[in-house]
Design a protein around this motif. Structure first.
Motif, PDB file in Angstrom:
ATOM      1  N   VAL A 129      30.642  42.190  44.048  1.00  0.00           N
ATOM      2  CA  VAL A 129      31.266  43.488  44.263  1.00  0.00           C
ATOM      3  C   VAL A 129      32.351  43.635  43.205  1.00  0.00           C
ATOM      4  O   VAL A 129      33.310  42.877  43.169  1.00  0.00           O
ATOM      5  CB  VAL A 129      31.867  43.580  45.668  1.00  0.00           C
ATOM      6  CG1 VAL A 129      32.791  44.776  45.771  1.00  0.00           C
ATOM      7  CG2 VAL A 129      30.743  43.702  46.670  1.00  0.00           C
ATOM      8  N   ARG A 171      37.862  48.575  35.667  1.00  0.00           N
ATOM      9  CA  ARG A 171      39.236  49.044  35.456  1.00  0.00           C
ATOM     10  C   ARG A 171      39.368  49.290  33.952  1.00  0.00           C
ATOM     11  O   ARG A 171      40.018  48.522  33.251  1.00  0.00           O
ATOM     12  CB  ARG A 171      40.224  47.974  35.931  1.00  0.00           C
ATOM     13  CG  ARG A 171      40.026  47.579  37.378  1.00  0.00           C
ATOM     14  CD  ARG A 171      40.850  46.352  37.755  1.00  0.00           C
ATOM     15  NE  ARG A 171      42.167  46.729  38.256  1.00  0.00           N
ATOM     16  CZ  ARG A 171      43.072  45.838  38.666  1.00  0.00           C
ATOM     17  NH1 ARG A 171      42.813  44.544  38.614  1.00  0.00           N
ATOM     18  NH2 ARG A 171      44.243  46.238  39.110  1.00  0.00           N
ATOM     19  N   ALA A 193      49.856  37.293  42.157  1.00  0.00           N
ATOM     20  CA  ALA A 193      48.679  36.628  42.709  1.00  0.00           C
ATOM     21  C   ALA A 193      47.680  37.662  43.215  1.00  0.00           C
ATOM     22  O   ALA A 193      48.056  38.605  43.885  1.00  0.00           O
ATOM     23  CB  ALA A 193      49.101  35.722  43.873  1.00  0.00           C
ATOM     24  N   GLY A 194      46.437  37.465  42.859  1.00  0.00           N
ATOM     25  CA  GLY A 194      45.400  38.329  43.408  1.00  0.00           C
ATOM     26  C   GLY A 194      45.316  39.708  42.792  1.00  0.00           C
ATOM     27  O   GLY A 194      44.637  40.583  43.302  1.00  0.00           O
ATOM     28  N   LYS A 213      43.612  39.205  37.601  1.00  0.00           N
ATOM     29  CA  LYS A 213      43.788  38.787  36.210  1.00  0.00           C
ATOM     30  C   LYS A 213      42.566  38.042  35.677  1.00  0.00           C
ATOM     31  O   LYS A 213      42.129  38.287  34.555  1.00  0.00           O
ATOM     32  CB  LYS A 213      45.035  37.884  36.073  1.00  0.00           C
ATOM     33  CG  LYS A 213      46.311  38.546  36.487  1.00  0.00           C
ATOM     34  CD  LYS A 213      47.503  37.612  36.344  1.00  0.00           C
ATOM     35  CE  LYS A 213      47.448  36.415  37.275  1.00  0.00           C
ATOM     36  NZ  LYS A 213      47.577  36.762  38.704  1.00  0.00           N
ATOM     37  N   ILE A 257      35.244  49.487  46.503  1.00  0.00           N
ATOM     38  CA  ILE A 257      34.977  48.082  46.851  1.00  0.00           C
ATOM     39  C   ILE A 257      34.509  47.968  48.296  1.00  0.00           C
ATOM     40  O   ILE A 257      33.506  47.313  48.602  1.00  0.00           O
ATOM     41  CB  ILE A 257      36.245  47.222  46.654  1.00  0.00           C
ATOM     42  CG1 ILE A 257      36.589  47.162  45.172  1.00  0.00           C
ATOM     43  CG2 ILE A 257      36.062  45.826  47.228  1.00  0.00           C
ATOM     44  CD1 ILE A 257      37.598  46.106  44.819  1.00  0.00           C
ATOM     45  N   PRO A 287      43.436  44.013  44.722  1.00  0.00           N
ATOM     46  CA  PRO A 287      41.999  43.719  44.664  1.00  0.00           C
ATOM     47  C   PRO A 287      41.659  42.523  45.541  1.00  0.00           C
ATOM     48  O   PRO A 287      40.628  42.507  46.200  1.00  0.00           O
ATOM     49  CB  PRO A 287      41.752  43.372  43.192  1.00  0.00           C
ATOM     50  CG  PRO A 287      42.951  43.782  42.455  1.00  0.00           C
ATOM     51  CD  PRO A 287      44.084  43.937  43.421  1.00  0.00           C
ATOM     52  N   LEU A 288      42.555  41.562  45.559  1.00  0.00           N
ATOM     53  CA  LEU A 288      42.292  40.363  46.355  1.00  0.00           C
ATOM     54  C   LEU A 288      42.162  40.726  47.825  1.00  0.00           C
ATOM     55  O   LEU A 288      41.176  40.391  48.485  1.00  0.00           O
ATOM     56  CB  LEU A 288      43.418  39.343  46.153  1.00  0.00           C
ATOM     57  CG  LEU A 288      43.413  38.140  47.077  1.00  0.00           C
ATOM     58  CD1 LEU A 288      42.133  37.355  46.937  1.00  0.00           C
ATOM     59  CD2 LEU A 288      44.603  37.238  46.807  1.00  0.00           C
ATOM     60  N   SER A 330      39.195  42.955  48.708  1.00  0.00           N
ATOM     61  CA  SER A 330      37.940  42.204  48.670  1.00  0.00           C
ATOM     62  C   SER A 330      37.822  41.252  49.850  1.00  0.00           C
ATOM     63  O   SER A 330      36.737  41.066  50.402  1.00  0.00           O
ATOM     64  CB  SER A 330      37.826  41.394  47.387  1.00  0.00           C
ATOM     65  OG  SER A 330      37.973  42.229  46.282  1.00  0.00           O
TER      66      SER A 330
HETATM   67  P1  ADP Z   1      44.180  36.646  39.917  1.00  0.00           P
HETATM   68  O1  ADP Z   1      43.565  35.893  38.798  1.00  0.00           O
HETATM   69  O2  ADP Z   1      45.112  37.722  39.463  1.00  0.00           O
HETATM   70  O3  ADP Z   1      44.811  35.797  40.986  1.00  0.00           O
HETATM   71  P2  ADP Z   1      41.469  37.269  40.468  1.00  0.00           P
HETATM   72  O4  ADP Z   1      41.028  37.827  39.180  1.00  0.00           O
HETATM   73  O5  ADP Z   1      41.096  35.884  40.819  1.00  0.00           O
HETATM   74  O6  ADP Z   1      43.036  37.444  40.636  1.00  0.00           O
HETATM   75  O7  ADP Z   1      40.988  38.276  41.577  1.00  0.00           O
HETATM   76  C1  ADP Z   1      41.168  37.984  42.927  1.00  0.00           C
HETATM   77  C2  ADP Z   1      40.043  38.577  43.708  1.00  0.00           C
HETATM   78  O8  ADP Z   1      40.154  39.992  43.713  1.00  0.00           O
HETATM   79  C3  ADP Z   1      38.679  38.308  43.101  1.00  0.00           C
HETATM   80  O9  ADP Z   1      38.151  37.117  43.604  1.00  0.00           O
HETATM   81  C4  ADP Z   1      37.862  39.493  43.550  1.00  0.00           C
HETATM   82  O10 ADP Z   1      37.409  39.273  44.851  1.00  0.00           O
HETATM   83  C5  ADP Z   1      38.876  40.586  43.607  1.00  0.00           C
HETATM   84  N1  ADP Z   1      38.825  41.394  42.385  1.00  0.00           N
HETATM   85  C6  ADP Z   1      39.627  41.299  41.315  1.00  0.00           C
HETATM   86  N2  ADP Z   1      39.295  42.220  40.389  1.00  0.00           N
HETATM   87  C7  ADP Z   1      38.257  42.912  40.898  1.00  0.00           C
HETATM   88  C8  ADP Z   1      37.454  44.018  40.423  1.00  0.00           C
HETATM   89  N3  ADP Z   1      37.661  44.578  39.239  1.00  0.00           N
HETATM   90  N4  ADP Z   1      36.488  44.463  41.243  1.00  0.00           N
HETATM   91  C9  ADP Z   1      36.283  43.913  42.439  1.00  0.00           C
HETATM   92  N5  ADP Z   1      36.976  42.896  42.924  1.00  0.00           N
HETATM   93  C10 ADP Z   1      37.958  42.392  42.178  1.00  0.00           C
END
Ligand code: ADP
Length: 594
Positions: free
Chosen positions: A126, A130, A157-158, A161, A297, A324-325, A328
Motif C-alpha cells: 500500500v 508524494r 519517526a514514521g 523517510k 491509504i 504515514p506510519l 498504515s
Molecule cells: P521512517 O523511515 O521515517 O521512520 P518509514 O519510511 O519506515 O518511516 O515509513 C513508516 C511506515 O509508514 C512504512 O512502513 C509504511 O507503512 C508507511 N509509509 C511511509 N510512506 C508511505 C507512502 N508513501 N505510502 C504508504 N505508506 C507509507
C-alpha cells in the motif's frame, strides 16, 4: 516464480535449510509485503529452526518473483552473504506488470535490477506517491552527479523517510546519469562499533562478490581497515555509486563512511553531517500526508474507494495528523478486521498505541517505542528537561524565554537545548516568527502525557513555582510572546497542578483582572471563570459570580484603548460585590498616597 529462480531454490534447498533463521528473514519479507502475518505464524509454530526454514522455503516455492527477490534481499540484510550469493545469479528480472501496488509508474527492468541488487527495499504494497517530496530528494541527488557529498532526509519517526529514500532512486534517468556505479542500501539503526563493523564487512563482501565471485578476501577486522577497504572499493571498483544509509543515529557511523563517496541518509537527527566533510544537502519531511493521501491509504488497505470510506476514516487521518506510519498501522489492522473503524479510532483517541503494531520488521514495535528510543539518546539532564514539556497544551507554540523561566537557564543555553531537540525531531521550530516559537507534534505530547501520567500534577506545579519565583514582583506586562504565554496559561497550569489556593487568589484579584484584560481582552478572563469556576470551592461561587458580572457588564469598556481605569469601573459595582470591595481598598490606598 520463474523457472530459473525455482530451480535455484531447489538446488540449494538443503544448504538453505541448514543455515537460515526463518524468523529474521520473515521480518523483512513481511515488510516487503510478500509474506502475510498469518503465513509467518504458520511457520513460527514449527517446533525448531530447521523445520521453520524448510516451511519457509516450501512457501517461497509457491510464491512469485517478488518474493524471491525479497528473500534474497533479506539474506543480504541479515548478512548471509554466501547464501545470497548462491541465489544471486538467478534473480528474476521483474517488470512493471508485476507491481502489485496499483501504481501506474512503470520502471524498466534495469532500474529494478539495479535496486534489487543493491538491496533497496521495494515499495510497501500500500503506497501513495508524494511527488513533491520525492522530487526534492531527486533534485538534491542530482547535485551529486559531479561530486561526492551527502544528502540527508530528516524527519520524525514514521514520517516515511525510508520509503521516500527508496522511491527517490527508483528512477531510470537518475541512476543512469548520476549513479551508474549502482545503488547500495544499508539499514543501520542504533548500533555499536562491532555491529557497525559487521555491516561494513557485509557491504564489502557484497561489493566484492558481485565483481568476482571466486575471490576470497579476508574480511576487514577493524573499523579503520573496513573504512579503507570500502574506500578502495568505492573509488576504484564502484565509482559514481550511491550508498543509502537508512536510519542513522550516531555520527560515529557517518565517520566510517566519510570516504569521499556519495551518500543518501535518513535520520531523525539533523545535525549528524556536521562532523563529516564534503558537500551537504538536506530535505526535511516536515508534515504528514494530507487528508486525501491519508484516505487513499485507508482505502487501499480496506479495498474500497475513498468516497466509500466510513466517516471515521477522516477522523483517523486527522487524529494522527496524517502520519504515514500510524495511518498504515491502522489500515493494516482494518484490513484484517474491516468493521472496527469506530474501535480503532477510539483506540487512537485514547492513545493506546501499544495495540497498534506495525509489521514486525520495523525496528520498534510501536510508535511509542520509536519515541522513547529518540528520547533515550538524549543526555540524562536533557531528558528531564524534555519531560517538562509534557505540560504544554496542544498546538501552542512557545518562545525560548518561557522555557528559560521553567528551566531556570539562560535564554542562550535554552536555545541550544531546543536546537538539539529540534535536530532530533523531538520538537519543531516555527521560524517564521521572531522570536522563534517551539512546539511539539500532537503525537509527541500524547506520548509524553502517557509516559508521565503519574507526574502530571507535579510537572504543572513546577511551572507555577518557577513562574512565581521569576515574577515575584508582579506579572509580566510587556505584551511580548513570553508575557502572553503566562497571562494566557498560568491559570491552566495552576488548575492542572490542583493548586486551588493559588488559582483562587489569582482569579479573584482585581489586579490580575486588570493585567489580563489589558493584554488579552475580557473574553479570555470570562472563559477562565467558566472553566475554573467548578474547581474552586462552593463558598467561592458567589465571589466568582461577582467577577463574572463585572466582566460581562464592562466587557465593551475593557476592549477600549486607551484602557479605562479598572478601579473606577469596579467602584460602580454593588457594594456587596467582592469586586467593589477590592476597588475600594485600592481607591483608599491611592487617596492616602495622594
Ligand atoms: P521512517 O523511515 O521515517 O521512520 P518509514 O519510511 O519506515 O518511516 O515509513 C513508516 C511506515 O509508514 C512504512 O512502513 C509504511 O507503512 C508507511 N509509509 C511511509 N510512506 C508511505 C507512502 N508513501 N505510502 C504508504 N505508506 C507509507
Amino acid at each position: 516464480l520463474e523457472e530459473r529462480a525455482r530451480s535455484c531454490l531447489l538446488r540449494h534447498r538443503h544448504r538453505l535449510e541448514q543455515d537460515i533463521k526463518a524468523p529474521y528473514l520473515m521480518d523483512h519479507m513481511i515488510s516487503d509485503d510478500v509474506l502475510t502475518m498469518e503465513e509467518e505464524e504458520r511457520i513460527l509454530v514449527k517446533p525448531n529452526r530447521k523445520d521453520q526454514a524448510a516451511a519457509l522455503l516450501e512457501l517461497l516455492l509457491r510464491k512469485d518473483n517478488r518474493a524471491y527477490i525479497s528473500f534474497y534481499n533479506a539474506l543480504v540484510k541479515e548478512a548471509y552473504d554466501d547464501l545470497a550469493n548462491l541465489l544471486h545469479g538467478d534473480l528474476p528480472q521483474t517488470s512493471c506488470n508485476q507491481q502489485l501496488n496499483g501504481s501506474t509508474d512503470c520502471f524498466s527492468s534495469y532500474v529494478q535490477t539495479v535496486l534489487s541488487e543493491g538491496g533497496v527495499p521495494q515499495r510497501p504494497v500500500v503506497f501513495v506517491s508524494r511527488p513533491e517530496l520525492v522530487n526534492r530528494v531527486r533534485e538534491k541527488l542530482y547535485r551529486l552527479q559531479k561530486e561526492a557529498g551527502w544528502v540527508t532526509i530528516f524527519g520524525m519517526a514514521g514520517s516515511g523517510k525510508s520509503v521516500l529514500a527508496a522511491e527517490a532512486v527508483r528512477h531510470h534517468g537518475l541512476i543512469e546519469e548520476c549513479f551508474p556505479g549502482g545503488i547500495h542500501w544499508l539499514s543501520i539503526g542504533k548500533l555499536d562499533k562491532p555491529d557497525l563493523l559487521g555491516k561494513i564487512q557485509s557491504l564489502c563482501f557484497r561489493l566484492e562478490q558481485s565483481l568476482d565471485s571466486q575471490s576470497l578476501h579476508r574480511p576487514p577486522n577493524s573499523l579503520d581497515e573496513a573504512k579503507e577497504r570500502l574506500r578502495f572499493l568505492v573509488l576504484r571498483k564502484y565509482p559514481r555509486s550511491l550508498l543509502i544509509l537508512d536510519d542513522i543515529w550516531d555520527s560515529m557511523v557517518l565517520k566510517a563512511f566519510d570516504i569521499q563517496c556519495r551518500v543518501l541518509l535518513t535520520t531523525r537527527n539533523r545535525s549528524l553531517t556536521d562532523s563529516v566533510s564534503g558537500a551537504k544537502y538536506e530535505v526535511e519531511v516536515e508534515s504528514g500526508l494530507d487528508e486525501k493521501k491519508g484516505l487513499e491509504i485507508l482505502a487501499l488497505y480496506t479495498n474500497t474507494k475513498p468516497q466509500g470510506l466510513p466517516e471515521e476514516a477522516r477522523s483517523i487521518v486527522k487524529e494522527c495528523k496524517g502520519s504515514p506510519l500510524v495511518v498504515s498501522l491502522i489500515g493494516a489492522l482494518l484490513k484484517e478486521k474491516p468493521n472496527r473503524w469506530q474501535y480503532y479510532l477510539s483506540q487512537l483517541r485514547q492513545k493506546k498505541f501499544k495495540r497498534i503494531r506495525k509489521s514486525s520488521s520495523y525496528d520498534y514495535d510501536a510508535l511509542d517505542q520509536a519515541m522513547s528510543a529518540s528520547i533515550e539518546v538524549l543526555p540524562e539532564e536533557h531528558r528531564e528537561l524534555y519531560r517538562d514539556l509534557t505540560v504544554l497544551e496542544k498546538d501552542v507554540k512557545i518562545p525560548a524565554k518561557v522555557l528559560s523561566v521553567l528551566w531556570d537557564l539562560e535564554p542562550e543555553e535554552v536555545e541550544d537545548i531546543l536546537e538539539e531537540f529540534a535536530n532530533k525531531s523531538l520538537l519543531f521550530v516555527d521560524n517564521h516568527n521572531k522570536p522563534y516559537l517551539y512546539y511539539l507534534h500532537d503525537l509527541q505530547l500524547d506520548f509524553l502525557v502517557e509516559q508521565n501520567r503519574t507526574q502530571l500534577e507535579s510537572l504543572h506545579s513546577k511551572v507555577v513555582h518557577q513562574y512565581q519565583e521569576h515574577y515575584r514582583d508582579g506579572p509580566p506586562t510587556s505584551g511580548d510572546e513570553e508575557c502572553l504565554y503566562w497571562i494566557r496559561f498560568l491559570t491552566y497550569h495552576m488548575a492542572k497542578a490542583n493548586m486551588a489556593q493559588e488559582l483562587h487568589s489569582l482569579l479573584f484579584s482585581l489586579d490580575w483582572v486588570k493585567t489580563k484584560a489589558q493584554i488579552m481582552g475580557p473574553a479570555h478572563l470570562i472563559s477562565d471563570y467558566m472553566e475554573h469556576g467548578p474547581v474552586l470551592d462552593k463558598e467561592n461561587s458567589e465571589v466568582c459570580s461577582h467577577f463574572q458580572e463585572f466582566l460581562s457588564l464592562n466587557g465593551h469598556q475593557l476592549e477600549q484603548r486607551p484602557f479605562p481605569d479598572v478601579v473606577q469601573l469596579a467602584l460602580s459595582q454593588p457594594q456587596t460585590s467582592e469586586v467593589y470591595r477590592q476597588a475600594l481598598v485600592q481607591a483608599q490606598d491611592r487617596a492616602s498616597r495622594g
